[in-house]
Motif scaffolding. Structure first.
Motif, PDB file in Angstrom:
ATOM      1  N   UNK A   1       4.918  -2.554   4.992  1.00 53.15           N
ATOM      2  CA  UNK A   1       5.386  -3.838   4.480  1.00 53.15           C
ATOM      3  C   UNK A   1       4.535  -4.276   3.294  1.00 53.15           C
ATOM      4  N   UNK A   2       5.182  -4.900   2.308  1.00 56.19           N
ATOM      5  CA  UNK A   2       4.472  -5.261   1.073  1.00 56.19           C
ATOM      6  C   UNK A   2       3.273  -6.154   1.344  1.00 56.19           C
ATOM      7  N   UNK A   3       3.311  -6.944   2.404  1.00 58.97           N
ATOM      8  CA  UNK A   3       2.200  -7.845   2.709  1.00 58.97           C
ATOM      9  C   UNK A   3       0.909  -7.091   3.046  1.00 58.97           C
ATOM     10  N   UNK A   4       1.023  -5.781   3.346  1.00 48.35           N
ATOM     11  CA  UNK A   4      -0.160  -4.987   3.689  1.00 48.35           C
ATOM     12  C   UNK A   4      -0.685  -4.169   2.518  1.00 48.35           C
ATOM     13  N   UNK A   5       0.006  -4.193   1.378  1.00 54.40           N
ATOM     14  CA  UNK A   5      -0.377  -3.312   0.272  1.00 54.40           C
ATOM     15  C   UNK A   5      -1.763  -3.640  -0.268  1.00 54.40           C
ATOM     16  N   UNK A   6      -2.015  -4.903  -0.530  1.00 56.90           N
ATOM     17  CA  UNK A   6      -3.314  -5.296  -1.092  1.00 56.90           C
ATOM     18  C   UNK A   6      -4.459  -4.881  -0.182  1.00 56.90           C
ATOM     19  N   UNK A   7      -4.295  -5.082   1.115  1.00 55.12           N
ATOM     20  CA  UNK A   7      -5.338  -4.701   2.071  1.00 55.12           C
ATOM     21  C   UNK A   7      -5.537  -3.193   2.082  1.00 55.12           C
ATOM     22  N   UNK A   8      -4.454  -2.439   2.068  1.00 58.39           N
ATOM     23  CA  UNK A   8      -4.561  -0.974   2.085  1.00 58.39           C
ATOM     24  C   UNK A   8      -5.314  -0.470   0.861  1.00 58.39           C
ATOM     25  N   UNK A   9      -5.004  -1.026  -0.308  1.00 59.00           N
ATOM     26  CA  UNK A   9      -5.665  -0.592  -1.543  1.00 59.00           C
ATOM     27  C   UNK A   9      -7.139  -0.970  -1.523  1.00 59.00           C
ATOM     28  N   UNK A  10      -7.437  -2.196  -1.075  1.00 60.05           N
ATOM     29  CA  UNK A  10      -8.832  -2.657  -1.062  1.00 60.05           C
ATOM     30  C   UNK A  10      -9.685  -1.809  -0.126  1.00 60.05           C
ATOM     31  N   UNK A  11      -9.197  -1.540   1.083  1.00 58.69           N
ATOM     32  CA  UNK A  11      -9.967  -0.741   2.026  1.00 58.69           C
ATOM     33  C   UNK A  11     -10.189   0.674   1.489  1.00 58.69           C
ATOM     34  N   UNK A  12      -9.146   1.250   0.936  1.00 60.41           N
ATOM     35  CA  UNK A  12      -9.271   2.607   0.390  1.00 60.41           C
ATOM     36  C   UNK A  12     -10.296   2.654  -0.739  1.00 60.41           C
ATOM     37  N   UNK A  13     -10.172   1.730  -1.677  1.00 57.36           N
ATOM     38  CA  UNK A  13     -11.090   1.706  -2.824  1.00 57.36           C
ATOM     39  C   UNK A  13     -12.535   1.515  -2.362  1.00 57.36           C
TER      40      UNK A  13
ATOM     41  N   UNK B   1      -3.460   6.556  -1.454  1.00 55.28           N
ATOM     42  CA  UNK B   1      -2.822   5.400  -0.818  1.00 55.28           C
ATOM     43  C   UNK B   1      -1.335   5.721  -0.719  1.00 55.28           C
ATOM     44  N   UNK B   2      -0.782   5.612   0.489  1.00 59.16           N
ATOM     45  CA  UNK B   2       0.590   6.025   0.748  1.00 59.16           C
ATOM     46  C   UNK B   2       1.406   4.879   1.331  1.00 59.16           C
ATOM     47  N   UNK B   3       2.614   4.679   0.801  1.00 61.05           N
ATOM     48  CA  UNK B   3       3.623   3.932   1.559  1.00 61.05           C
ATOM     49  C   UNK B   3       4.152   4.888   2.602  1.00 61.05           C
ATOM     50  N   UNK B   4       4.136   4.490   3.871  1.00 62.24           N
ATOM     51  CA  UNK B   4       4.532   5.431   4.919  1.00 62.24           C
ATOM     52  C   UNK B   4       5.171   4.692   6.086  1.00 62.24           C
ATOM     53  N   UNK B   5       6.265   5.253   6.551  1.00 64.15           N
ATOM     54  CA  UNK B   5       7.036   4.691   7.650  1.00 64.15           C
ATOM     55  C   UNK B   5       6.405   5.130   8.971  1.00 64.15           C
ATOM     56  N   UNK B   6       5.376   4.420   9.399  1.00 67.47           N
ATOM     57  CA  UNK B   6       4.657   4.734  10.624  1.00 67.47           C
ATOM     58  C   UNK B   6       4.793   3.565  11.600  1.00 67.47           C
ATOM     59  N   UNK B   7       4.788   3.879  12.879  1.00 65.67           N
ATOM     60  CA  UNK B   7       4.938   2.830  13.892  1.00 65.67           C
ATOM     61  C   UNK B   7       3.886   1.742  13.742  1.00 65.67           C
ATOM     62  N   UNK B   8       2.649   2.135  13.426  1.00 67.28           N
ATOM     63  CA  UNK B   8       1.555   1.156  13.372  1.00 67.28           C
ATOM     64  C   UNK B   8       1.452   0.464  12.026  1.00 67.28           C
ATOM     65  N   UNK B   9       2.282   0.822  11.056  1.00 68.52           N
ATOM     66  CA  UNK B   9       2.330   0.062   9.802  1.00 68.52           C
ATOM     67  C   UNK B   9       3.553  -0.839   9.739  1.00 68.52           C
ATOM     68  N   UNK B  10       4.519  -0.667  10.637  1.00 65.17           N
ATOM     69  CA  UNK B  10       5.780  -1.398  10.546  1.00 65.17           C
ATOM     70  C   UNK B  10       5.761  -2.832  11.075  1.00 65.17           C
TER      71      UNK B  10
END
Length: 597
Positions: A508-520, A533-542
Motif C-alpha cells: 500500500x502506498x502509505x507504507x512506501x516512505x517507511x520502506x524506503x527510509x528503513x532500507x536506506x 526496494x520492491x512493491x510486492x503483493x505479500x500477505x504481511x504488506x497488504x
C-alpha cells in the motif's frame, strides 16, 4: 524469507536434505548440504548447493574445487541438463551424493499426429455474454490443419507467430525477467462470437496432417449467458479477494467488503467475473436469487471524527463494488454501478481531510478524492453497515513527547516463520531463518520499548503461525506501524554467492516512505549491500489499517553474509539501527509542519 504460499515463486529452502554419507565425519563440523534435498526437481537451468565443511582443506563438487567463506561455508551454482543430474561432494574422507532432476518448462510437444498433451483451451468450463469474443487454442504439429466445432459453428485455428513467454514474478528477484521466445512448438488459435445462449458443450477439436485426421474433445465446456435475468452474487467473506483475471496468477484489486453485490458477466472454472470488471472465487460469494443487477443512487455524504479516525458514510441503496487509490496527499475512492444525485456533503474542518472533491467520471462510476492535510497516510478501513459504505481514514499519531518521538507509538513486530514445520530459509550450517528472526525481533523490541514505544509481537517463541494469523493480529491490534522481519533466499536460478543485502517490501502506498527510509538507513548505517526496494503483493504488506513493511535483512544462503546474519554483535547493531531508523522516520512524519500537528 516468507513462507511458501505468498507470491514467492519458489523462494523455498525450508527443507533438510536427505543425503547419504559414504563416510562418517571425523570432525565436529562434517561436510553437509542443506539445499537442495536429494531428489529435488526444478525447471531452472542451474542450481546452487548450500552447505558447509570444516574451514581447512578443500571441498570438491564432481572433482571441481569450490569457493568457500573463511568459516567454510559454500553456495556454488552449477548448470543443469534436462533429466537427472548427479553431484558428488568430497571433503577429505567424507563424501555426499545428491540427485537433481531438471524438468522441461516448455509447452508439451506433440508426438506424431496428435495435440500437445493438456494444450486444448479452454481447459475449464467458461461462460461469456452474447457477442463477446471467445478464443480457442491448441498445440499441434507444424503444417497441420486445425479447427474446433462448438454449437453450430466451426472455428478454424491458425498457426500463430513465434510465441513470447513471460517468466514468473519471482524472476525479477534474480534480474531474469526478460521475455523469452518459444519456438519449439506451434500454437494454433482462433476466436469467434456467439449469439445463441445456453450451454454449447465441450469443443470438438480436429487435426488433419498428411491425410490423417484425429478428433479430441476439449475439457472445458462453453456457455453463453443470457443478458437477463443476470446472476447476482453477494460477497460472503470479510474481505473478498478481487483479481484482474480468473486465477491466483492475476493481480489483486481492492478487496470487496462483505455484503458487496454485483452481477455476474462471465465464469471461468471456479471464478466469477463481476460487472465492474473484477474476478472473484465463487466460494467467496453466494447467489441472491431473483435480484436485478445492483444499481444505486447516492445523495448526501457525512463525515464524523471519532477515536483517532474520520468515518465517512456513503448512504447507498445497495452495496456496490469499490476501488481505492492512495496518492500524494490524496485518497481516491471509486463507487461502481452508482449514479450521483448529490447536492450536500457534511465535512467540517477535519483533522485529516482538507477537502473532498467528487465527480461522475463515467456512467455508473462516481469518484471521490480526499485531499489530505498530511502527505503521510496512516491507515484506512472499508466496510458495509447495511447498505451504507463506511470509509474510515486514520488520523496521524499524537506527538506526546518531541524528545522521545516513539512515546505512545504502537509497533507490531512479526518474526518471520516459526513452529515445527515452517523453518524458513536455512543457512549453510542448517541454522533456520525462524530462529534468527526471533532473536533480532526480541532485540529490536527491547530497543523500541526503551525509547517509549508499545511493542506487540506476533510470536514470542517457536509458534506455528500462518500468514493470515499474523494479518489478523495486525487488523485486531491496529498498531501505528507493523514490521515483518525475514532473511532471504533465492529461486533455484539465482546466484547465491553474489547476491546479498537488505531488501524492503511494501504494497500500500502509505507504507512506501517507511520502506524506503528503513532500507536506506540500514544500507548506510550498517554498510550493507542493497538488494532493493520492491512493491510486492505479500500477505504481511497488504493490511491497510497501518503502514506495513516486510524486511529481508540479509541472505541466509550467502556464505559470507550468513556469518554477519548470525553474529550476535552484528545482530545487536542491526536492532539498534532499525530502532534509530524508526525513531527518525516517526519524528519526521509527525513534525513536518503539516496542518494536522
Amino acid at each position: 524469507m516468507v513462507r511458501l504460499g505468498w507470491v514467492s515463486g519458489g523462494l523455498g529452502l525450508a527443507f533438510v536434505s536427505g543425503l547419504s554419507m559414504t563416510a562418517i565425519a571425523q570432525v565436529n563440523q562434517p561436510l553437509s548440504v542443506v539445499y537442495p534435498p536429494d531428489g529435488h526437481e526444478t525447471t531452472a537451468n542451474q542450481i546452487f548447493l548450500i552447505g558447509t565443511a570444516p574451514a581447512g582443506g578443500v571441498v570438491t563438487v564432481n572433482g571441481q574445487t569450490i569457493e568457500r567463506s573463511t568459516a567454510g561455508h559454500f553456495a556454488p551454482s552449477f548448470p543443469l541438463q534436462l533429466g537427472d543430474n548427479t553431484f558428488t561432494l568430497r571433503y577429505q574422507d567424507q563424501e555426499l551424493t545428491l540427485h537433481v532432476t531438471r524438468q522441461s518448462a516448455d509447452p508439451p510437444t506433440p508426438v506424431g499426429v496428435a495435440f500437445g498433451a493438456g494444450s486444448l483451451t479452454p481447459a475449464v468450463n467458461i461462460a461469456r455474454l452474447p457477442g463477446e469474443v471467445v478464443c480457442f487454442g491448441a498445440i499441434a504439429p507444424a503444417n497441420a490443419t486445425v479447427s474446433t466445432r462448438v454449437g453450430n459453428q466451426t472455428i478454424p485455428l491458425l498457426p500463430q507467430p513465434t510465441a513470447t513467454d513471460l517468466p514468473p514474478n519471482s524472476a525479477v528477484l534474480t534480474a531474469q525477467n526478460q521475455p523469452t521466445a518459444i519456438a519449439s512448438v506451434t500454437n494454433y488459435q482462433g476466436c469467434t462470437t456467439f449469439t445463441q445462449t445456453g450451454v454449447l458443450g465441450q469443443p470438438d477439436f480436429n487435426l488433419t496432417l498428411n491425410g490423417q485426421t484425429i478428433h479430441q474433445t476439449g475439457t472445458g465446456a462453453v456457455e453463453i449467458l443470457p443478458p437477463v435475468p443476470a446472476q447476482v452474487i453477494e460477497v460472503t467473506s470479510d474481505s473478498g479477494t478481487a483479481r484482474t483475471g480468473p486465477s491466483t496468477d492475476y493481480s489483486r484489486l481492492t478487496p470487496l467488503p462483505k455484503g458487496t453485490r454485483a452481477a455476474v458477466t462471465g465464469r471461468e472454472g471456479d471464478w466469477l467475473r463481476l460487472d465492474y470488471g473484477g474476478w472473484m472465487r465463487a466460494s467467496e460469494t453466494q447467489t441472491i436469487p431473483n435480484l436485478a443487477p445492483p444499481r444505486t443512487l447516492i445523495r448526501s455524504i457525512r463525515a464524523t471524527e471519532q477515536d483517532g479516525w474520520t468515518d465517512i458514510t456513503f448512504p447507498l441503496q445497495v452495496p456496490v463494488p469499490v476501488s481505492v487509490i492512495q496518492g500524494d496527499r490524496t485518497f481516491t475512492l471509486t463507487l461502481y454501478n452508482t449514479t450521483a444525485q448529490t447536492d450536500t456533503i457534511l465535512l467540517n474542518d477535519d483533522r485529516l481531510i482538507e477537502r473532498l472533491d467528487w465527480q461522475q467520471i463515467a456512467p455508473g462510476q462516481v469518484q471521490y478524492t480526499f485531499n489530505l492535510k498530511s502527505q503521510q497516510q496512516w491507515g484506512y478501513k472499508l466496510r458495509y453497515e447495511g447498505t451504507s459504505l463506511v470509509l474510515s481514514l486514520r488520523h496521524p499519531p499524537q506527538v506526546q513527547n518531541p524528545q522521545r518521538p516513539l512515546t505512545g507509538i504502537r509497533i507490531l513486530l512479526d518474526p518471520g516463520h516459526g513452529g515445527p514445520e515452517d523453518f524458513g530459509a536455512r543457512g549453510p550450517t542448517g541454522v533456520p531463518e525462524k530462529d534468527v528472526t526471533l532473536t533480532v525481533s526480541r532485540l529490536l523490541r527491547d530497543e523500541l520499548v526503551a525509547r517509549g514505544a508499545t511493542v506487540y509481537m506476533t510470536r514470542e517463541g517457536d509458534a506455528d503461525l500462518y500468514p493470515q494469523d499474523r494479518v489478523d493480529m495486525i487488523n485486531q491490534i491496529e498498531p501505528t506501524l507493523a514490521l515483518s522481519l525475514h532473511y532471504n533466499a533465492l529461486p533455484d536460478s539465482g546466484d547465491a554467492i553474489h547476491t546479498a543485502g537488505v531488501g524492503s517490501f511494501w504494497y500500500n502506498a502509505q507504507a512506501h516512505s517507511l520502506a524506503v527510509a528503513l532500507h536506506h538507513d540500514l544500507v548506510q548505517q550498517l554498510d550493507r549491500p542493497s538488494y532493493g526496494v520492491f512493491w510486492n503483493n505479500l500477505a504481511l504488506t497488504r493490511p491497510t489499517v497501518a503502514p506495513c513493511v516486510l524486511l529481508e535483512l540479509g541472505f541466509m544462503i550467502n556464505p559470507v553474509e550468513f556469518e554477519w546474519v548470525t553474529n550476535s554483535e552484528d545482530q545487536r547493531k542491526l536492532a539498534t539501527a532499525l530502532a534509530d531508523s524508526l525513531t527518525n522516520w516517526v519524528k519526521a512524519q509527525t513534525s513536518s509542519g503539516d496542518r494536522h500537528i
